[in-house]
Structures are given as structure tokens and as C-alpha cells.
Design a protein around this motif. Structure first.
Motif, short mmCIF file in Angstrom:
data_model
loop_
_atom_site.label_atom_id
_atom_site.label_comp_id
_atom_site.label_asym_id
_atom_site.label_seq_id
_atom_site.Cartn_x
_atom_site.Cartn_y
_atom_site.Cartn_z
N SER A 114 0.82 -1.21 0.00
CA SER A 114 0.00 0.00 0.00
C SER A 114 0.85 1.26 0.00
O SER A 114 0.55 2.23 -0.69
N ILE A 176 -5.70 6.95 11.05
CA ILE A 176 -6.72 6.26 10.27
C ILE A 176 -8.06 6.95 10.44
O ILE A 176 -8.36 7.51 11.51
N HIS A 204 -11.68 -3.25 4.86
CA HIS A 204 -10.51 -3.12 5.72
C HIS A 204 -9.37 -4.02 5.27
O HIS A 204 -9.56 -4.98 4.51
N ASP A 205 -8.19 -3.68 5.74
CA ASP A 205 -6.97 -4.45 5.50
C ASP A 205 -6.90 -5.57 6.52
O ASP A 205 -6.73 -5.32 7.72
N ALA A 208 -3.45 -5.62 8.46
CA ALA A 208 -2.98 -4.29 8.87
C ALA A 208 -1.88 -4.37 9.90
O ALA A 208 -0.85 -3.69 9.81
N GLU A 217 -8.42 -2.62 12.62
CA GLU A 217 -8.39 -1.17 12.37
C GLU A 217 -9.73 -0.53 12.76
O GLU A 217 -9.76 0.52 13.41
N ARG A 240 -4.42 -5.74 1.54
CA ARG A 240 -3.72 -4.47 1.32
C ARG A 240 -4.68 -3.32 1.58
O ARG A 240 -5.84 -3.35 1.15
N SER A 241 -4.18 -2.29 2.24
CA SER A 241 -5.01 -1.13 2.55
C SER A 241 -5.49 -0.42 1.29
O SER A 241 -6.63 0.05 1.21
N ASP A 242 -4.61 -0.33 0.28
CA ASP A 242 -4.99 0.40 -0.93
C ASP A 242 -6.12 -0.29 -1.69
O ASP A 242 -6.90 0.38 -2.38
N ARG A 258 -5.82 5.20 5.56
CA ARG A 258 -4.62 5.75 6.19
C ARG A 258 -4.37 7.11 5.55
O ARG A 258 -4.13 7.20 4.34
#
Length: 321
Positions: A114, A176, A204-205, A208, A217, A240-242, A258
Motif C-alpha cells: 500500500s 486512520i 478493511h486491510d 494491517a 483497524e 492491502r489497505s490500498d 490511512r
């Protein structure tokens, strides 16, 4: 041929005479031919064969299988050949680095996916313009790598803490905050009404904090904002967060964003935060890690470039909504 007396022992070192023979071996192995090696080195094939025989006797290792018309590396010869070519390539690169001020050649960076996708990659054009002779290679992954044997010069992690045995530079802290599209927030009546998250889908990731973070998160954010448990709310997990953010941009739900990675999306209006001033500071931070505090000129320049946008007086991780 290979008696106990001529075996290359652990305490012996390669000498200058053997280095010249190893060069002959490298050429012969590369061509898989004594005749072609002889042409390159301006020697006779018999002289090449004699030199290889002498090297084999001194090392106590059979380097080639010989037949009437061809040669082939033995298993031991393969190992020595690959080690030799690797060492020669490294030596050639060091010579180029010295001649060019150590700002040319390869530099391998490992990063969390990410961070690479959202923060690092969009800035690489600037780095390439500044240092066009540095051949940057970017690898990504969620695991903490072992630097030994991977050829990686530095790694970028998002973590709470790191082992004392590595050199580390804090890049930035992180906050976040939930994000989604304007359309999704209006459709689910989310603006300033976090209780309506019960009717939404949480993105969500799942990795994380570690390999099975689940919706940690969201739990951290909800707890900090004194909200009820979100365990019962529908959710979609990513590694992955992205990817969670991309899903949110396509109206799939509300992602836990994020701030440093989504700031441009918020500035452009692609994403909005339905709950202003609800951001939570993470215990995790972005770190750049190297196996040693002694850095090559290339790596030192990369670190300097990486930290430049973070050195002004305005914290980059402070949301302003």
C-alpha cells in the motif's frame, strides 16, 4: 587426481595465481568450450585445458565433465561458476560506482504494497530525474524479509517496533479515518451519523497489523471514538489497505483509510470522510530499515530523497477536515 594432500582446506585462501586460473575457468564455463575460451583469451586449447587441470588439482574439485567433443560443468563446477560470476558482477559494479561517484547501478527497495502504490510509486519520476543512473528495483510484500541472500538494500515497513539489530529511520506516523464516496455517504445517510455504519459495508486491510488482523483497524477506531462494537456489521477484507480504498472509490463500502495514503483522494473529492475529526493515531509507523547503518552512496541518496517532503514544519500526518 584429487588426493587428500591437494584438497583446498577451510583455512586456505585463493592466491593471485589461482585468480588468473579462475578467470580462465569463467571464460571456459561461459562458452562451455575450451576452443572458444582459447579464442577469447588468445591461448591454445591445450593451454586452457592445462590451466583448468591445474586449478582442479589445487582446489581438489572436478570442475568439468570431459567427453571427446565437449565439456560440461560438474555440480560443484556450477556452484563455483555462479559464485564467481556473481562476485565479478559485484566487482564491476563497485568499479562503476567508484568512477561515477557511487550514484549508478542497481538499488533494490522492498516495501509494504500500500505504501508503494499510494505514496512511493507516484514520486519515483522525481527520483529518476534526479538520479538517472541509479537503476531502482521495487519489490513489495507483507512479510518482514531477511536481508541475507535477497539482494535487498532497504525495506519500508508499517509496524509498531523493529528489532534492535537493524538500522531504522522513522519515515512518518499515521492516522486512520473512515472514507467513502460522497454518493455512498449520502445513500447510507452517514454524514456525522456513525451509528448508520450498521447499514453499510466495512472495507478493511485484513493484514494491517499482522497476518490475521481481521477488522482490528475498525475496532481501534470505534473504541477511540466511543462507538459500539462493529463485529456484527457486514464487511469485506483485503490483504492491502490500498485495495480497500479502491473498493471504496467504486462505492463498495466504507474503507478504513490511512491519511498519508489517501490525502490526494480526499483533496480531489474522489473520497470523503463522513465523520470529520474522528481520526485516530496508529501505534504503527512507517520505517525504512537497512541491515547496517553503513550505507552506500546510492542508498544514502535514496534515503535523503525519501525524507525530503517530510522535513518541513507542517506534519504530513495531521488531517485537516
Amino acid at each position: 587426481m584429487y588426493t587428500k594432500d591437494n584438497i583446498f582446506t577451510r583455512n586456505q585462501r585463493i592466491n593471485s595465481f589461482q585468480l588468473s586460473k579462475l578467470h580462465t575457468f569463467e571464460v571456459a564455463a561461459r562458452h562451455a568450450s575450451f576452443s572458444l575460451a582459447a579464442e577469447e583469451l588468445a591461448m591454445t586449447p591445450s593451454a586452457i585445458s592445462h590451466r583448468i587441470n591445474k586449478l582442479e588439482q589445487e582446489l581438489g574439485i572436478a570442475l568439468f565433465h570431459r567427453t571427446h567433443r565437449k565439456i560440461a560443468l560438474t555440480e560443484e563446477g556450477e556452484r563455483i561458476y555462479h559464485s564467481l560470476t556473481r562476485s565479478l558482477n559485484e566487482l564491476n559494479q563497485e568499479i562503476l560506482d567508484v568512477k561515477s561517484g557511487d550514484v549508478s547501478g542497481g538499488l533494490t527497495i522492498y516495501s509494504r504494497p500500500s505504501f508503494a502504490q499510494c505514496w512511493l510509486v507516484p514520486r519515483l519520476y522525481e527520483f529518476n530525474q534526479r538520479y538517472p543512473l541509479i537503476e531502482l528495483k521495487l519489490l513489495t510484500g507483507n512479510e518482514n524479509i531477511n536481508f541475507q541472500g535477497y539482494g535487498i538494500d532497504a525495506a519500508i515497513y508499517f509496524d509498531e517496533g523493529l528489532p534492535d539489530k537493524v538500522w531504522r529511520q522513522e519515515i512518518m506516523s499515521e492516522t486512520i479515518i473512515p472514507v467513502c464516496t460522497q454518493q455512498y455517504a449520502q445513500q447510507h445517510q452517514l454524514f456525522n451519523t456513525p451509528e448508520n455504519l450498521a447499514k453499510a459495508t466495512l472495507l478493511h486491510d485484513n493484514q494491517a497489523w499482522d497476518y490475521n488482523s481481521h477488522h482490528d483497524e475498525w475496532t481501534v477506531w470505534a473504541t477511540a471514538n466511543q462507538l459500539p462494537s462493529i463485529d456484527h456489521i457486514s464487511s469485506i477484507a483485503f490483504d492491502r489497505s490500498d485495495l480497500a480504498v479502491i473498493a471504496a472509490m467504486n462505492h463498495a463500502g466504507v474503507a478504513m483509510g490511512r491519511y498519508n495514503l489517501i490525502k490526494k483522494r480526499l483533496d480531489s473529492g474522489e473520497l470523503v470522510t463522513p465523520f470529520p475529526n474522528s481520526e485516530v493515531t496508529c501505534q504503527q509507523k512507517y520505517y525504512l530499515v537497512t541491515p547496517s547503518k553503513k550505507h552506500s552512496r546510492k542508498l544514502a541518496l535514496f534515503i535523503e530523497w525519501l525524507m525530503e517532503p517530510l522535513r518541513d514544519n507542517t506534519p504530513k500526518n495531521t488531517p485537516k477536515f
